[in-house]
Design an enzyme around this catalytic site. Sequence first.
Site, PDB file in Angstrom:
ATOM      1  N   LYS A   1     -25.634  17.754   1.808  1.00  0.00           N
ATOM      2  CA  LYS A   1     -24.492  18.429   1.536  1.00  0.00           C
ATOM      3  C   LYS A   1     -24.713  19.711   0.728  1.00  0.00           C
ATOM      4  O   LYS A   1     -24.022  20.663   0.858  1.00  0.00           O
ATOM      5  CB  LYS A   1     -23.584  17.491   0.623  1.00  0.00           C
TER       6      LYS A   1
ATOM      7  N   HIS B   1     -25.228   9.651  -3.585  1.00  0.00           N
ATOM      8  CA  HIS B   1     -26.453   9.290  -4.084  1.00  0.00           C
ATOM      9  C   HIS B   1     -27.186   7.934  -3.839  1.00  0.00           C
ATOM     10  O   HIS B   1     -28.310   7.875  -3.606  1.00  0.00           O
ATOM     11  CB  HIS B   1     -26.018   9.281  -5.480  1.00  0.00           C
TER      12      HIS B   1
ATOM     13  N   VAL C   1     -22.969  12.074   3.418  1.00  0.00           N
ATOM     14  CA  VAL C   1     -22.010  10.744   3.450  1.00  0.00           C
ATOM     15  C   VAL C   1     -20.653  11.352   3.104  1.00  0.00           C
ATOM     16  O   VAL C   1     -20.346  11.905   2.343  1.00  0.00           O
ATOM     17  CB  VAL C   1     -22.551   9.800   2.434  1.00  0.00           C
TER      18      VAL C   1
END
Lengths: 280, 280
Positions: B148, B37, B175
């Site tokens: 993702k 995020h 990430v």
Amino acid sequence: MEIITTIEKVRNTINTWRKQGYSIGFVPTMGYLHDGHAALIDEARKNNDKVVVSIFVNPTQFGENEDLSSYPRDLNRDKTLCESHGVDLIFTPSPDEMYCNRKAFVNIIDLSDTLCGVRRPIHFKGVCTVVAKFFNIIQPNNAYFGEKDAQQLAIIRKMVFDLNFPVNIIGVPIVRESDGLAKSSRNTYLSSEERKAATILYKAIQEGKQAIKCGVSADTIINTMTNIVDTEPLAKIDYISVVDANTMQPVQEITSPVLVAMAVYIGSTRLIDNFSFDTK
Amino acid sequence: MEIITTIEKVRNTINTWRKQGYSIGFVPTMGYLHDGHAALIDEARKNNDKVVVSIFVNPTQFGENEDLSSYPRDLNRDKTLCESHGVDLIFTPSPDEMYCNRKAFVNIIDLSDTLCGVRRPIHFKGVCTVVAKFFNIIQPNNAYFGEKDAQQLAIIRKMVFDLNFPVNIIGVPIVRESDGLAKSSRNTYLSSEERKAATILYKAIQEGKQAIKCGVSADTIINTMTNIVDTEPLAKIDYISVVDANTMQPVQEITSPVLVAMAVYIGSTRLIDNFSFDTK
């Protein structure tokens, strides 16, 4: 008055207006404009700096056996009407400009399942989707819809509420011919004999209005109106219903605001009409 | 940094910003924020005057037997992360503020039916509907989504295209933890043993990336990755698929951009991962 056919150009024009602080009033139509549309445009003209009219016969709101190909079109006449009512911009895209391998839809449950939704099961999905697209393209402050399409108006209001579109929805009263027939682009389908027969809808509406004031049940109103329409040999009832004004679900007793709506075939032409009644 | 819970207040604040000419970057989240995020927020921070983060565990995207009630929440920690990454406004409405007798939905066909849509048939309808609502409430210039959730990103792009939302959609790379596990709020469900086992997804991703460079078929890639995941006793494959990057439909030969996507249960926790491959 500008006439624009592409999404990109209409966005550019309207973005310029928005940056100048102008408010935008929007009247979505399928063209073949009549006094009912003019009333929408006049209402928009009164309360907005710029008035945008879309003219688009939206294929996704027509069922397979409906009148998409025969739906009346006359862009030149529409331009004249718009110009004379002070429209700033007509947006008239092609179907290819609006739809390309479409996968996303806006749908409304429950409100779409009654009244016209019974006969036209995909209609309101098509309406919601195209109106959502126009709202996103034009980003109007205010959008104007006729009360003749009362179920459509209720559905658009619910779509705007549920999906938080930043648009005010304004309903505009039905405009009628001198003999009471609600103005509609589809009236052009009627032969002269059918045109006379079509006044039976308004006669039923008037009787329904009288009946409802007496505090009768929904069934009584429906029977009263049905008996009147049945006197006309060219008329065949699709539905006459009394529904809750917000949910569009049938009611028995008139204890909250209702919509009394009807669809009647005159020959092969399907006409609609309605009135609202508030118990207050 | 402001924290706002009502639609009306967030609209007022953002309208003020818009009138001042500020651009708005929007990061929709379900909270329990992690570095993934933070990467979205950082990207938004770089390219917009104001950054808005929504924190809302959206009930309509959870199936009946899914983890709505147990989904991790920690608003205080989220506030700290947002503040330290320069967020201007957190919008964190209650479910009642977002939904009231809801009838309108945004849905996507075809793209929603594959991959995660098989196991989660109502998921993407819930995602599209809530994202449409946020877009209409916040009216961002740019919105940021993690790669993702690759199918979600493809679906949102298609929704924006089909419904003409005036928002740029920006995808931000996955990430990963130092051992390769993709960051996810759901990683918190994993026991320490499961956490070790979860690295099997990334091992399969790496092997899949090697295999695809050799020009093999989709089946070969899927077999290669399946064999790797099967070496981990705690892992149970939901799916490993090779799909067209735009349509999300399975392909056999890799002749256009594809997404290689997987969902694997580690114990009872369902994790996803993916990579994209372009033939150019």
